[in-house]
Design an enzyme around this catalytic site. Structure first.
Site: not given
Ligand code: GLA
Length: 384
Positions: A122-124, A127, A159, A171
């Site tokens: 979900s982009g949160l 991972s 990663e 992240d």
């Molecule tokens: C993902 C990647 C981050 C960053 C964002 C975009 O979350 O893991 O390192 O590049 O995309 O800002």
């Protein structure tokens, strides 16, 4: 938030042993997208969803990793760790173990239990939260005490090198270093940072488009290649430019015609986004919420039109948010191509905002979104 007793019980039932417990939060990025690997700026905050790990030693040299989310256990030999992932969920924790081994640590047998409530895909940053929660557990088992920036770097390497996803540092860094009720302005060049307070009276609302997102996917990697192409063209003319962080909008105006049309657009997004991100941290610190909202709107437009990393559903979610009373700023957050929008909303209007956004999104797209209200959470830690 999960009850830590839950993971403790889970681990004890599996292994019969009393574990040490850790948690690492997911994150939402307020602004600064695809700037981290260009050595630029990001402004994320940790969220109240987290990954929990429980660890205890084993005498037989085996590493057993159980994920509650996947309801599966994997067994590895501590003496013969693989050096690359296999496309399985266990790549994330195992990658951290492999990177620690590569740093010269002898890895003993252990049992690791993982559970969490960060929505997956979900982009949160589910991972990164798994990696950091694993790294803290492993550090305690080995009796080592890396600094938080170093820990974040090791998890990023897990990663990049083990999982094979070409992510930046944002992240992992925010999961390890967050402070409650604050966003964090990170300079991804030297990892220096400062906290920007999220004022009382501002609610953080995360709206999931329900379109799945993946950093391991091809779009993230191809965008990164285009960013690097833009940088390489400018670097031919200006030897001081190593990353787009070093470039200016004037450079683009002068040499953009030597780039592919896509590289030019990606470059314009990243260079503009770096400026916006630093300005947004200042706006937050000065309590200038109108300016913050304006920058977030500009950032979304740039992410959608120049970086082409949005999708119809995310554009719809942001457009709808802009019509609901109480909105300060909204944009697609994270790696792109789906996932969640971040909404800063006046606290007094938050409940109504969330209800209306849910209803309007459902009516427009036919998809029922998940809407979460969260506070900016603290960083990863041991749970006693
Ligand atoms: C993902 C990647 C981050 C960053 C964002 C975009 O979350 O893991 O390192 O590049 O995309 O800002």
């Amino acid at each position: 938030m999960l009850d830590p007793k839950h993971i403790r019980t889970l681990h004890k039932n599996r292994t019969g042993n009393e574990p040490a417990l850790f948690l690492a939060p997911g994150r939402v990025n307020i602004i600064g997208e695809h700037t981290d690997y260009a050595e630029g700026f990001v402004l994320p905050a940790a969220i109240e969803f987290a990954t929990y790990t429980a660890i205890s030693p084993r005498a037989d040299g085996k590493i057993t990793i159980y994920s509650e989310n996947f309801n599966e256990e994997k067994v590895f030999d501590a003496a013969t760790l693989p050096s690359k992932g296999s496309g399985h969920w266990s790549d994330y924790p195992l990658g951290v173990v492999a990177i620690f081994a590569g740093e010269g640590h002898t890895i003993p047998g252990f049992a690791l239990t993982i559970a969490g409530d960060v929505p997956l895909g979900s982009g949160l940053s589910s991972s990164a939260s798994v990696e950091i929660a694993t790294a803290l557990a492993l550090s305690s088992l080995l009796g080592i005490d890396y600094t938080r920036p170093k820990l974040a770097r090791l998890c990023q390497r897990a990663e990049n090198e083990f999982v094979g996803a070409n992510c930046g540092i944002m992240d992992q860094f925010i999961s390890a270093n967050a402070e409650a009720n604050h966003a964090l302005l990170l300079d991804c060049r030297d990892l220096s940072f400062r906290y920007a307070p999220i004022p009382d009276g501002v609610a953080l609302i995360i709206a999931n488009t329900m379109v799945r997102h993946s950093v391991a996917g091809g779009e993230y990697t191809s965008r990164r290649a285009e960013v690097e192409e833009a940088c390489a063209v400018i670097a031919r003319h200006r030897s001081g430019v190593r990353f787009l962080r070093d470039a200016t909008l004037d450079d683009l105006a002068q040499w953009g015609s030597e780039m592919s049309p896509n590289a030019l657009k990606r470059g314009r997004h990243v260079i503009g986004e770096n400026l916006r991100t630093v300005a947004a941290a200042d706006a937050l610190t000065n309590g200038n919420l109108a300016e913050l909202g304006r920058l977030m709107a500009e950032a979304h437009k740039s992410y959608s039109e120049d970086f082409e990393a949005s999708c119809t559903e995310a554009d719809t979610m942001v457009a709808l948010a802009n019509k609901i009373p109480g909105l300060i700023g909204a944009r697609l957050t994270g790696g792109g191509f789906g996932g969640c929008t971040v909404n800063l909303v006046e606290e007094a209007q938050a409940e109504n905002f969330a209800a209306q956004l849910k209803e309007h999104y459902k009516n427009t797209t036919g998809i029922t979104p998940e809407i979460h209200r969260t506070k900016a959470a603290g960083g990863a830690h041991r749970i006693d």
